[in-house]
Design a protein around this motif. Structure first.
Motif, mmCIF file in Angstrom:
data_model
loop_
_atom_site.group_PDB
_atom_site.id
_atom_site.type_symbol
_atom_site.label_atom_id
_atom_site.label_comp_id
_atom_site.label_asym_id
_atom_site.label_seq_id
_atom_site.Cartn_x
_atom_site.Cartn_y
_atom_site.Cartn_z
ATOM 1 N N HIS A 80 2.642 20.263 32.406
ATOM 2 C CA HIS A 80 1.971 19.727 31.223
ATOM 3 C C HIS A 80 1.217 20.803 30.441
ATOM 4 C CE1 HIS A 80 0.278 16.597 28.685
ATOM 5 N NE2 HIS A 80 -0.882 17.223 28.777
ATOM 6 N N TYR A 81 0.545 21.692 31.138
ATOM 7 C CA TYR A 81 -0.345 22.629 30.448
ATOM 8 C C TYR A 81 0.264 24.000 30.178
ATOM 9 C CZ TYR A 81 -3.952 19.188 30.906
ATOM 10 O OH TYR A 81 -4.678 18.028 30.788
ATOM 11 N N ARG A 82 1.185 24.435 30.996
ATOM 12 C CA ARG A 82 1.697 25.799 30.814
ATOM 13 C C ARG A 82 2.970 25.867 29.992
ATOM 14 N NH1 ARG A 82 1.989 29.248 35.896
ATOM 15 N NH2 ARG A 82 2.314 30.803 34.281
ATOM 16 N N TRP A 83 3.699 24.776 29.876
ATOM 17 C CA TRP A 83 4.972 24.818 29.162
ATOM 18 C C TRP A 83 4.878 24.056 27.862
ATOM 19 C CZ3 TRP A 83 6.704 28.706 31.427
ATOM 20 C CH2 TRP A 83 6.607 28.853 32.791
ATOM 21 N N ASN A 84 5.507 24.596 26.836
ATOM 22 C CA ASN A 84 5.496 23.963 25.518
ATOM 23 C C ASN A 84 6.433 22.764 25.493
ATOM 24 O OD1 ASN A 84 3.733 25.891 24.486
ATOM 25 N ND2 ASN A 84 5.400 27.264 23.959
ATOM 26 N N GLY A 85 6.264 21.940 24.499
ATOM 27 C CA GLY A 85 7.122 20.764 24.331
ATOM 28 C C GLY A 85 6.292 19.499 24.282
ATOM 29 N N TYR A 86 6.979 18.429 23.970
ATOM 30 C CA TYR A 86 6.324 17.124 23.876
ATOM 31 C C TYR A 86 6.224 16.483 25.250
ATOM 32 C CZ TYR A 86 7.081 17.705 18.907
ATOM 33 O OH TYR A 86 7.059 18.199 17.635
ATOM 34 N N SER A 87 5.238 15.635 25.434
ATOM 35 C CA SER A 87 5.014 15.004 26.730
ATOM 36 C C SER A 87 6.199 14.153 27.165
ATOM 37 C CB SER A 87 3.742 14.165 26.691
ATOM 38 O OG SER A 87 2.627 15.008 26.527
ATOM 39 N N LEU A 96 10.215 11.121 35.311
ATOM 40 C CA LEU A 96 9.217 10.050 35.330
ATOM 41 C C LEU A 96 9.279 9.231 34.045
ATOM 42 C CD1 LEU A 96 6.115 12.131 36.491
ATOM 43 C CD2 LEU A 96 7.492 10.594 37.897
ATOM 44 N N PRO A 97 9.041 7.931 34.157
ATOM 45 C CA PRO A 97 8.855 7.145 32.935
ATOM 46 C C PRO A 97 7.582 7.617 32.233
ATOM 47 C CG PRO A 97 9.136 5.716 34.848
ATOM 48 C CD PRO A 97 9.009 7.111 35.353
ATOM 49 N N ARG A 98 7.516 7.395 30.930
ATOM 50 C CA ARG A 98 6.399 7.893 30.120
ATOM 51 C C ARG A 98 5.041 7.420 30.655
ATOM 52 N NH1 ARG A 98 4.429 6.427 24.250
ATOM 53 N NH2 ARG A 98 3.582 8.442 23.666
ATOM 54 N N GLN A 99 4.902 6.140 30.948
ATOM 55 C CA GLN A 99 3.613 5.619 31.406
ATOM 56 C C GLN A 99 3.228 6.205 32.766
ATOM 57 O OE1 GLN A 99 1.416 3.786 29.535
ATOM 58 N NE2 GLN A 99 0.066 4.368 31.216
ATOM 59 N N GLN A 106 -3.681 11.350 34.417
ATOM 60 C CA GLN A 106 -5.038 10.837 34.636
ATOM 61 C C GLN A 106 -5.460 11.073 36.088
ATOM 62 O OE1 GLN A 106 -7.403 9.714 32.702
ATOM 63 N NE2 GLN A 106 -8.800 8.949 34.250
ATOM 64 N N ALA A 107 -4.558 10.819 37.027
ATOM 65 C CA ALA A 107 -4.867 11.037 38.446
ATOM 66 C C ALA A 107 -5.137 12.518 38.727
ATOM 67 C CB ALA A 107 -3.724 10.525 39.317
#
Length: 126
Positions: A80-87, A96-99, A106-107
């Motif tokens: 999430h933090y080191r690689w570019n792109g959309y979530s 993983l599903p988006r949710q 969050q966890a």
């Protein structure tokens, strides 16, 4: 999402990407300082075997805290933090599903906050 944990993880990722880090290679130091660099203030014999540069103290504390978390949290932090792109793209890469992706993010923030709070508590007790 916990805003403070998000800020800390963004700073950690910036340090990994080399933003704000000092050069470790001799040529990089020459370019950075425009000549002979000042002597290092780091501990004697300290090394950077991967030639990544020096992390600041805050990023190093985050790095150490992340290493105490389980692999699932560590992979998510890097993705999430080191690689570019959309979530959505990152969630797809992790299968993983988006949710679920956002729930795990969050966890991660909660787990990181707990480790940092525990570490701060130990420092205050000493």
């Amino acid at each position: 999402m916990i805003a403070k944990m998000d800020e800390l993880l963004k700073h950690w990722a910036d340090q990994h990407r080399g933003q704000g880090m000092r050069q470790c290679s001799p040529i990089g130091k020459l370019v950075e300082f425009g000549g002979i660099p000042p002597r290092s203030s780091g501990p004697k014999g300290s090394r950077d075997p991967l030639n990544l540069g020096e992390m600041d103290e805050l990023a190093w504390q985050i790095e150490q805290a992340l290493q105490q978390l389980d692999d699932r949290h560590q992979v998510l932090a890097h993705e999430h933090y080191r690689w570019n792109g959309y979530s959505d793209e990152k969630a797809r890469r992790l299968g993983l599903p988006r949710q679920t992706y956002y729930d795990r993010l969050q966890a991660l923030h909660v787990a990181l906050q707990d480790v940092l709070a525990e570490k701060l508590g130990k420092v205050r007790r000493v």
